[in-house]
Design an enzyme around this catalytic site. Structure first.
Site, PDB file in Angstrom:
ATOM      1  N   PRO A  32      14.011 -47.589  65.606  1.00 49.05           N
ATOM      2  CA  PRO A  32      14.128 -46.933  64.312  1.00 49.05           C
ATOM      3  C   PRO A  32      12.919 -47.299  63.453  1.00 49.05           C
ATOM      4  CG  PRO A  32      15.562 -48.844  64.416  1.00 49.05           C
ATOM      5  CD  PRO A  32      14.904 -48.713  65.765  1.00 49.05           C
ATOM      6  N   ILE A  33      12.479 -46.343  62.652  1.00 47.11           N
ATOM      7  CA  ILE A  33      11.384 -46.581  61.717  1.00 47.11           C
ATOM      8  C   ILE A  33      11.906 -46.311  60.317  1.00 47.11           C
ATOM      9  CG2 ILE A  33       9.076 -45.906  60.971  1.00 47.11           C
ATOM     10  CD1 ILE A  33       8.575 -44.940  63.847  1.00 47.11           C
TER      11      ILE A  33
END
Length: 94
Positions: A32-33
């Site tokens: 995830p960013i």
């Protein structure tokens, strides 16, 4: 850096955020960013705390490995941000 093969971006060198899912070195990104855009002026210590707290909150809410959570902080000058038809440098002078 990222490159594309098919629809999935992946790193040339594994960093723990990608995994091989089949043949031909195809990888699926599982990281995830979290992207944060905010006014310039926070200290490195404040940014460090933000990254730590966002990572902890993400893992607590969505699960996963904290090492795979990436946080990207973009500092923006108030003169480069507008809100309500005005530059933020006019709305919120220092």
């Amino acid at each position: 850096m990222f490159r594309r093969r098919g629809d999935a971006p992946f790193h040339r060198a594994p960093c723990g955020c990608c995994r091989v899912t089949g043949t031909n070195d195809k990888r699926t990104t599982i990281m995830p960013i979290i992207r944060v855009e905010m006014f310039s002026g926070r200290s490195e210590e404040q940014k460090r705390a933000l990254v730590r707290d966002l990572t902890d909150a993400f893992v607590g809410a969505a699960g996963g490995n904290p090492d795979s959570v990436h946080v990207v902080i973009t500092d923006v000058d108030k003169s480069n941000w507008g809100s309500g038809g005005q530059l933020c440098s006019d709305k919120f002078p220092d």
